[in-house]
Design a protein around this motif. Sequence first.
Motif, PDB file in Angstrom:
ATOM      1  N   MET A   1      -0.427  19.355  69.364  1.00  0.00           N
ATOM      2  CA  MET A   1      -1.463  18.573  69.397  1.00  0.00           C
ATOM      3  C   MET A   1      -1.998  18.599  67.789  1.00  0.00           C
ATOM      4  SD  MET A   1      -5.230  19.153  71.314  1.00  0.00           S
ATOM      5  CE  MET A   1      -4.337  19.447  72.908  1.00  0.00           C
ATOM      6  N   PHE A   2      -2.634  17.270  67.546  1.00  0.00           N
ATOM      7  CA  PHE A   2      -3.212  17.071  66.270  1.00  0.00           C
ATOM      8  C   PHE A   2      -4.633  16.959  66.428  1.00  0.00           C
ATOM      9  CE2 PHE A   2      -4.339  13.969  63.184  1.00  0.00           C
ATOM     10  CZ  PHE A   2      -4.330  14.640  62.024  1.00  0.00           C
ATOM     11  N   ARG A   3      -5.493  17.453  65.558  1.00  0.00           N
ATOM     12  CA  ARG A   3      -7.084  17.174  65.655  1.00  0.00           C
ATOM     13  C   ARG A   3      -7.508  16.661  64.203  1.00  0.00           C
ATOM     14  NH1 ARG A   3     -11.687  21.176  67.664  1.00  0.00           N
ATOM     15  NH2 ARG A   3     -11.110  20.343  69.378  1.00  0.00           N
ATOM     16  N   LYS A   4      -8.255  15.468  64.496  1.00  0.00           N
ATOM     17  CA  LYS A   4      -8.972  15.037  63.328  1.00  0.00           C
ATOM     18  C   LYS A   4     -10.310  14.973  63.488  1.00  0.00           C
ATOM     19  CE  LYS A   4      -9.657  10.444  60.926  1.00  0.00           C
ATOM     20  NZ  LYS A   4      -9.283   9.016  61.037  1.00  0.00           N
ATOM     21  N   THR A   5     -10.830  15.577  62.279  1.00  0.00           N
ATOM     22  CA  THR A   5     -12.587  15.801  62.370  1.00  0.00           C
ATOM     23  C   THR A   5     -12.932  14.505  61.955  1.00  0.00           C
ATOM     24  OG1 THR A   5     -11.914  18.067  61.782  1.00  0.00           O
ATOM     25  CG2 THR A   5     -14.083  17.313  61.429  1.00  0.00           C
ATOM     26  N   LEU A   6     -14.282  14.151  62.435  1.00  0.00           N
ATOM     27  CA  LEU A   6     -14.870  13.057  62.054  1.00  0.00           C
ATOM     28  C   LEU A   6     -16.116  13.457  61.435  1.00  0.00           C
ATOM     29  CD1 LEU A   6     -14.639  10.925  65.425  1.00  0.00           C
ATOM     30  CD2 LEU A   6     -13.102  10.607  63.369  1.00  0.00           C
ATOM     31  N   ARG A   7     -16.514  12.959  60.297  1.00  0.00           N
ATOM     32  CA  ARG A   7     -17.645  13.504  59.397  1.00  0.00           C
ATOM     33  C   ARG A   7     -18.401  12.107  59.272  1.00  0.00           C
ATOM     34  NH1 ARG A   7     -16.931  18.575  57.585  1.00  0.00           N
ATOM     35  NH2 ARG A   7     -14.823  19.358  57.957  1.00  0.00           N
ATOM     36  N   ASP A   8     -19.832  12.222  58.955  1.00  0.00           N
ATOM     37  CA  ASP A   8     -20.667  11.415  58.508  1.00  0.00           C
ATOM     38  C   ASP A   8     -20.448  11.216  56.860  1.00  0.00           C
ATOM     39  OD1 ASP A   8     -22.184  13.392  57.533  1.00  0.00           O
ATOM     40  OD2 ASP A   8     -23.795  12.741  58.802  1.00  0.00           O
ATOM     41  N   ARG A   9     -21.262  10.398  56.246  1.00  0.00           N
ATOM     42  CA  ARG A   9     -21.055  10.195  54.891  1.00  0.00           C
ATOM     43  C   ARG A   9     -21.637  11.407  53.808  1.00  0.00           C
ATOM     44  NH1 ARG A   9     -26.214   6.447  53.427  1.00  0.00           N
ATOM     45  NH2 ARG A   9     -27.047   6.493  55.483  1.00  0.00           N
ATOM     46  N   ASN A  10     -22.507  12.520  54.599  1.00  0.00           N
ATOM     47  CA  ASN A  10     -22.968  13.653  54.049  1.00  0.00           C
ATOM     48  C   ASN A  10     -21.987  14.786  54.430  1.00  0.00           C
ATOM     49  OD1 ASN A  10     -25.065  12.233  52.910  1.00  0.00           O
ATOM     50  ND2 ASN A  10     -26.222  12.461  54.830  1.00  0.00           N
ATOM     51  N   GLN A  11     -20.858  14.387  55.084  1.00  0.00           N
ATOM     52  CA  GLN A  11     -19.828  15.554  55.340  1.00  0.00           C
ATOM     53  C   GLN A  11     -20.309  16.463  56.516  1.00  0.00           C
ATOM     54  OE1 GLN A  11     -16.664  15.426  54.150  1.00  0.00           O
ATOM     55  NE2 GLN A  11     -17.624  13.461  53.217  1.00  0.00           N
ATOM     56  N   HIS A  12     -20.947  16.198  57.247  1.00  0.00           N
ATOM     57  CA  HIS A  12     -21.573  16.757  58.459  1.00  0.00           C
ATOM     58  C   HIS A  12     -20.546  16.399  59.817  1.00  0.00           C
ATOM     59  CE1 HIS A  12     -25.530  16.582  56.489  1.00  0.00           C
ATOM     60  NE2 HIS A  12     -25.373  17.943  56.537  1.00  0.00           N
ATOM     61  N   VAL A  13     -20.115  17.288  60.415  1.00  0.00           N
ATOM     62  CA  VAL A  13     -19.246  16.948  61.513  1.00  0.00           C
ATOM     63  C   VAL A  13     -19.728  16.198  62.556  1.00  0.00           C
ATOM     64  CG1 VAL A  13     -17.786  18.004  63.121  1.00  0.00           C
ATOM     65  CG2 VAL A  13     -17.815  18.844  60.717  1.00  0.00           C
ATOM     66  N   LEU A  14     -19.184  15.148  63.075  1.00  0.00           N
ATOM     67  CA  LEU A  14     -19.821  14.283  64.160  1.00  0.00           C
ATOM     68  C   LEU A  14     -18.992  14.542  65.500  1.00  0.00           C
ATOM     69  CD1 LEU A  14     -20.310  10.839  62.422  1.00  0.00           C
ATOM     70  CD2 LEU A  14     -21.947  12.433  62.873  1.00  0.00           C
ATOM     71  N   GLY A  15     -17.644  14.689  65.278  1.00  0.00           N
ATOM     72  CA  GLY A  15     -16.912  15.158  66.206  1.00  0.00           C
ATOM     73  C   GLY A  15     -15.528  15.325  65.900  1.00  0.00           C
ATOM     74  N   TYR A  16     -14.686  15.217  67.145  1.00  0.00           N
ATOM     75  CA  TYR A  16     -13.235  15.474  66.713  1.00  0.00           C
ATOM     76  C   TYR A  16     -12.259  14.478  67.827  1.00  0.00           C
ATOM     77  CZ  TYR A  16     -15.147  19.972  65.057  1.00  0.00           C
ATOM     78  OH  TYR A  16     -15.937  20.808  64.461  1.00  0.00           O
ATOM     79  N   ASP A  18      -8.615  14.531  69.505  1.00  0.00           N
ATOM     80  CA  ASP A  18      -7.652  15.396  69.544  1.00  0.00           C
ATOM     81  C   ASP A  18      -6.649  14.421  70.203  1.00  0.00           C
ATOM     82  OD1 ASP A  18      -8.530  17.897  68.879  1.00  0.00           O
ATOM     83  OD2 ASP A  18      -9.285  18.203  71.053  1.00  0.00           O
ATOM     84  N   THR A  19      -5.209  14.465  69.435  1.00  0.00           N
ATOM     85  CA  THR A  19      -4.190  13.575  69.963  1.00  0.00           C
ATOM     86  C   THR A  19      -2.853  14.321  70.551  1.00  0.00           C
ATOM     87  OG1 THR A  19      -4.822  12.079  68.056  1.00  0.00           O
ATOM     88  CG2 THR A  19      -2.555  11.639  69.205  1.00  0.00           C
ATOM     89  N   GLU A  20      -2.681  14.081  71.777  1.00  0.00           N
ATOM     90  CA  GLU A  20      -1.477  14.732  72.574  1.00  0.00           C
ATOM     91  C   GLU A  20      -0.200  14.312  71.882  1.00  0.00           C
ATOM     92  OE1 GLU A  20      -2.406  14.577  76.567  1.00  0.00           O
ATOM     93  OE2 GLU A  20      -4.432  15.606  76.103  1.00  0.00           O
ATOM     94  N   LEU A  21       1.042  14.994  72.461  1.00  0.00           N
ATOM     95  CA  LEU A  21       2.179  14.189  72.133  1.00  0.00           C
ATOM     96  C   LEU A  21       2.489  13.036  72.754  1.00  0.00           C
ATOM     97  CD1 LEU A  21       4.236  17.700  72.097  1.00  0.00           C
ATOM     98  CD2 LEU A  21       3.388  16.373  70.206  1.00  0.00           C
ATOM     99  N   SER A  22       1.843  12.811  74.068  1.00  0.00           N
ATOM    100  CA  SER A  22       1.851  11.761  74.636  1.00  0.00           C
ATOM    101  C   SER A  22       1.381  10.422  73.881  1.00  0.00           C
ATOM    102  CB  SER A  22       1.484  11.770  76.122  1.00  0.00           C
ATOM    103  OG  SER A  22       0.253  11.847  76.082  1.00  0.00           O
ATOM    104  N   GLY A  23       0.372  10.770  72.963  1.00  0.00           N
ATOM    105  CA  GLY A  23      -0.151   9.772  72.264  1.00  0.00           C
ATOM    106  C   GLY A  23      -1.706   9.646  72.925  1.00  0.00           C
ATOM    107  N   ARG A  24      -1.943  10.150  74.219  1.00  0.00           N
ATOM    108  CA  ARG A  24      -3.498  10.046  74.647  1.00  0.00           C
ATOM    109  C   ARG A  24      -4.394  10.905  73.740  1.00  0.00           C
ATOM    110  NH1 ARG A  24      -5.701  14.009  79.108  1.00  0.00           N
ATOM    111  NH2 ARG A  24      -7.456  12.587  80.238  1.00  0.00           N
TER     112      ARG A  24
END
Length: 63
Positions: A1-16, A18-24
């Motif tokens: 599983m791969f996780r990408k962190t989503l941040r705003d322009r002030n580097q605050h975490v908005l969310g994540y 998660d990509t599974e091996l199947s692409g979901r």
Amino acid sequence: MFRKTLRDRNQHVLGYIDTELSGRQCLRDSNNHVLGYYEPSRDQTVDSNYHVIGNGNLLTTLL
């Protein structure tokens, strides 16, 4: 599983995304609550209750 962190322009975490091996992909907010999923096999985005949001990957619109 791969996780990408989503941040705003002030580097605050908005969310994540998660990509599974199947692409979901699973979108989670900053508190790790599930907001929705992208199903590449159907090319649809659904919310956490599996209601269709639209065609294509629209996960970031759920933030």
